[in-house]
Design a protein around this motif. Structure first.
Motif: not given
Lengths: 322, 489
Positions: A318-319, A321, B70, B488-489, B483-484, A234, A237, B68
């Motif tokens: 990625t780091w 070591k 991320k 309301l999807v 629906r509208t 929607l 639209r 280590a």
């Protein structure tokens, strides 16, 4: 003009005065490539000939008449009697073009200082050349401050009342303007064709849309399909017909759209722009309302390119070591 | 002086080696050196193998060798319920529970407001033109009958409203007109058999139109027979058996037929209970003399292996002169216009039309077998659950061209290089379509007012809102309109 010939005259005049160490230096530098053209006055590359339209009228000295002036003298004694006047007043500065320009503009302003002016805000909009462009044009390392001062002069000249602006000022300013000025390019006014359709084109991300808007009942067809079968969400639209919805014209016009490229959201938002532009053809007075609804400006954002050494456009690996 | 005693250690080792060599078969190589240096307190099983000991005490993982974390990721695991094993401790739902949940049809919502002044459909007003463009309630008995034949679908929005009610739109009125024409033919003419394929966009209300047709027919006292999902007939989920004596072989689906019989009995109980069997059917189960149709059908329900002969006998009864017209409907037509998922004895796919129930429906849809007492055969197409059926698509295009009297140069022609399902093409050759299009703005306004009166749409229903929703719903597509404006999807 005399300027082009000047070096040759000078060369001739100074041929006897050349100092030996200078000659040696050029010889050692240039080697055997072009031994026939020894130069020692200028240390920079030769400057291309420029068209200087608005220089102050400065007359060079007449050519030296050796018959008349050098009576009774020969050789070095003859040369000592000569006084050489170059074509440019700023000849003995390292690179004279900027100074010439500045002096000529100063003179121009001096001549036209009494003409009535208009406030700066009302002066016609001009985009002057940037300092880099000026440097390229003159092939001269002009300092920022000096160029800035010259721009002051130009702005002052630009403030002369347009009705009384002398032609020489117009011509002089032309040298410092960018080739394209604001307002040069004017779009053709869009029209409603004989069938009552107005066309608009819009783009977003990689999608592009064309919309024909016609007075009607609020029917929308996109690529030959109804809007519900084309846009599942929607939200999309609503995006597609947002220009009509925001101005409460949804039940007054029919839309026939063609979209291609990109994804669903991009297509919907490309349609927003296309429909808004077509709607502005029907009702130009809606432009402020459409601008408030965000339907006038093209969103220039695109996917940022991937860079080498990155995982994505900005993401780094990625780091690890060791 | 006796010599000083030798150190006992080598002696012990020697004894151990001797015992080992006695215990083991001679062929096994024994690493005596390993045994010699093995301490007596190590594992006693087999001193040359380390695997059992390792099994017993797996060596702890070396610490400090993990990468280590991320940057920008959380190291603290705060997700609850996500065990490392990935298994939840909750019990999985019982067998069939998930499907029951999925297929559950809810027809009322006590939180929705009752709509004041909602008029029910009844036998007299159902066929009149006055109710066109109005929302009409479906009476409770009709709801029971329609529920019995699975006419309500879980995808439809019945669960939002206080009680089932439906908009009499243009297409519904047209269908009611067909019912009226069948019921009261012109002077001196027999009752006709009307055959239609319902087509239309996604969510345009094709299944709901089937339901409305069934409701109108049921209110007029017709026999209603509904095959709610064509997919269930052909997807190989029910038992099947070759029909004895059929050539080419046909296949019955006994369990499905038995459940269809029970649906028919539930939906048409009054008629079935009041009507007596007049033909003399030959059945594999004994039928009491002067039995009612209900008793006849219950024979098939009780013994599914006899369900197909019972169904045939029941159909013969229903088409006996003097009986009411029949409304025969099916949803999801494209499923039965192709090979089914069943296999024959020589492992070839069985064409859907070789299944007896499908054959029965298709014969009536194609007009090969008429309904002597008149009736309507409706088949709804589906756009969301539809296998591709080029024959059906082409036939629909052809029927539409025929309906608008298109010039032969504008009628579609079959691409001769495409493989065609000839049986599907033949059976659809002269069936007309009933196109379900979008609502008009007046109809949209009526149904939106109904939404507002039910308390589901909390906005002032005026020209502007209706126009906006109508446009956003793709020119009044009723499902999208719902629906509208509500979901309301």
């Amino acid at each position: 003009m005399a300027r082009g010939e000047l070096p040759r005259n000078l060369h001739r005049a100074f041929r006897g005065l050349r100092r030996p160490q200078c000659e040696r230096a050029t010889q050692s530098l240039r080697g055997s490539l072009c031994p026939a053209a020894p130069r020692c006055l200028s240390t920079t590359a030769p400057r291309p000939a420029e068209i200087v339209e608005s220089q102050e009228n400065f007359t060079a000295a007449p050519p030296i008449d050796f018959e008349q002036q050098g009576k009774g003298f020969t050789g070095k004694r003859l040369l000592k009697t000569l006084r050489i006047v170059p074509a440019s007043p700023s000849y003995f500065s390292a690179k004279p073009t900027f100074t010439d320009d500045y002096i000529s503009l100063l003179a121009l302003l001096r001549r036209n200082a009494t003409l009535p002016t208009i406030p700066k805000a009302e002066a016609p909009k001009v985009i002057w050349k940037t300092i880099d462009q000026y440097r390229v044009m003159t092939n001269e390392p002009v300092r920022n401050m000096r160029y800035h001062n010259m721009l002051h002069l130009l702005r002052r000249l630009n403030c002369i009342h347009p009705g009384l602006m002398p032609q020489e000022v117009r011509d002089a300013m032309l040298r410092y303007k960018k080739p394209s000025q604001p307002g040069d390019i004017k779009a053709n006014p869009a029209v409603i064709d004989e069938l009552g359709r107005a066309k608009g084109v819009g783009r977003r991300k990689t999608s592009s849309a064309t919309a024909w808007v016609i007075e009607g009942e609020g029917e929308v067809l996109i690529n030959g399909k109804s809007i519900t079968s084309f846009f599942g969400r929607l939200h999309d639209r609503e995006s597609a017909v947002w220009a009509l919805k925001a101005t409460e014209r949804l039940d007054k016009y029919n839309v026939w759209g063609l979209v291609s490229g990109g994804g669903v959201t991009g297509q919907a938002e490309a349609l927003t722009l296309a429909v808004a532009k077509a709607l502005m053809v029907h009702e130009p007075a809606l432009k402020p309302a459409l601008r408030r609804a965000g339907c006038v400006t093209r969103d220039p954002r695109k996917v940022e390119r991937k860079k080498p050494g990155h995982v994505k456009s900005r993401k780094m690996p990625t780091w690890v070591k060791r | 002086m006796p010599p000083p005693p030798a150190s006992p250690w080598p002696l012990l080792q020697l004894r151990r080696v001797c015992r080992l060599s006695l215990d083991r078969p001679a062929s096994l190589p024994v690493d005596t050196r390993a045994c010699l240096f093995a301490r007596p307190q190590t594992a006693k099983t087999a001193c040359f193998s380390t695997s059992p000991a390792r099994w017993a005490n797996p060596s702890p993982k070396k610490k400090g060798l993990v990468a280590a974390p991320k940057r920008g990721t959380r190291t603290l695991n705060v997700k609850r319920g996500k065990r490392a094993s990935g298994q939840s401790t909750a019990r999985p739902p019982a067998v069939g529970e998930r499907k029951a949940q999925r297929k559950r049809v809810v027809l009322s919502n006590n939180n929705a407001l009752p709509v004041p002044g909602l008029v029910d459909l009844d036998k007299s007003n159902a066929l009149s033109d006055d109710i066109r463009g109005h929302v009409m309630g479906i009476p409770d008995l009709a709801v029971d009958a329609l529920r019995a034949v699975d006419a309500f679908k879980p995808t439809q929005g019945w669960r939002l409203f206080r009680r089932p009610a439906t908009l009499i739109r243009t297409e519904t009125a047209r269908l009611a007109g067909l019912v009226r024409d069948v019921q009261a033919p012109a002077e001196g003419q027999a009752r006709a058999t009307v055959r239609r394929i319902l087509t239309g966009d996604r969510l345009s209300g094709k299944s709901t139109l089937l339901l409305q047709g069934l409701a109108v027919a049921w209110l007029q006292g017709w026999v209603v027979v509904n095959l709610p999902e064509a997919k269930d007939l052909v997807n190989g989920h029910t038992d099947y058996a070759p029909l004895p004596g059929s050539r080419p072989a046909q296949y019955t689906q006994d369990t499905y037929t038995a459940s269809l019989l029970s649906q028919m009995v539930a939906a048409n109980s009054a008629l079935f209970a009041a009507t007596r069997v007049v033909t003399k059917p030959t059945l594999p189960v004994p039928l009491p003399a002067t039995a009612t149709l209900k008793q006849l059908a219950e024979l098939g329900i009780a013994s599914p292996e006899a369900s197909w002969p019972v169904f045939v006998a029941l159909w013969a009864e229903l088409t006996h002169p003097g009986r009411p017209p029949v409304m025969l409907t099916l949803d999801g037509l494209s499923h039965i216009m192709r090979e089914s998922d069943y296999l024959s004895a020589d492992v070839k796919p069985i064409h859907s039309h070789d299944l007896t129930l499908v054959r029965h429906f298709v014969d009536h849809l194609s007009g090969k077998v008429p309904l002597p007492n008149g009736g309507i055969v409706l088949a709804a197409t589906s756009t969301s659950n539809a296998p591709s059926s080029p024959a059906l698509d082409f036939s629909v295009l052809l029927a539409k061209a025929r309906a608008r009297n298109a010039h032969p140069s504008h009628t579609p022609t079959w691409n001769p290089y495409r493989v065609v399902d000839q049986r599907a093409m033949e059976c659809l050759a002269n069936v007309d379509t009933l196109n379900v299009s979008g609502l008009s703005k007046e109809e949209a306004r009526t149904i939106m007012e109904y939404y507002a009166q039910s308390g589901l749409l909390r906005a002032k229903v005026d020209e502007k809102l209706v126009a906006e929703k109508w446009s956003l719903a793709g020119m009044g597509n009723v499902g999208e309109l719902e629906r509208t404006s509500i979901r309301l999807v």
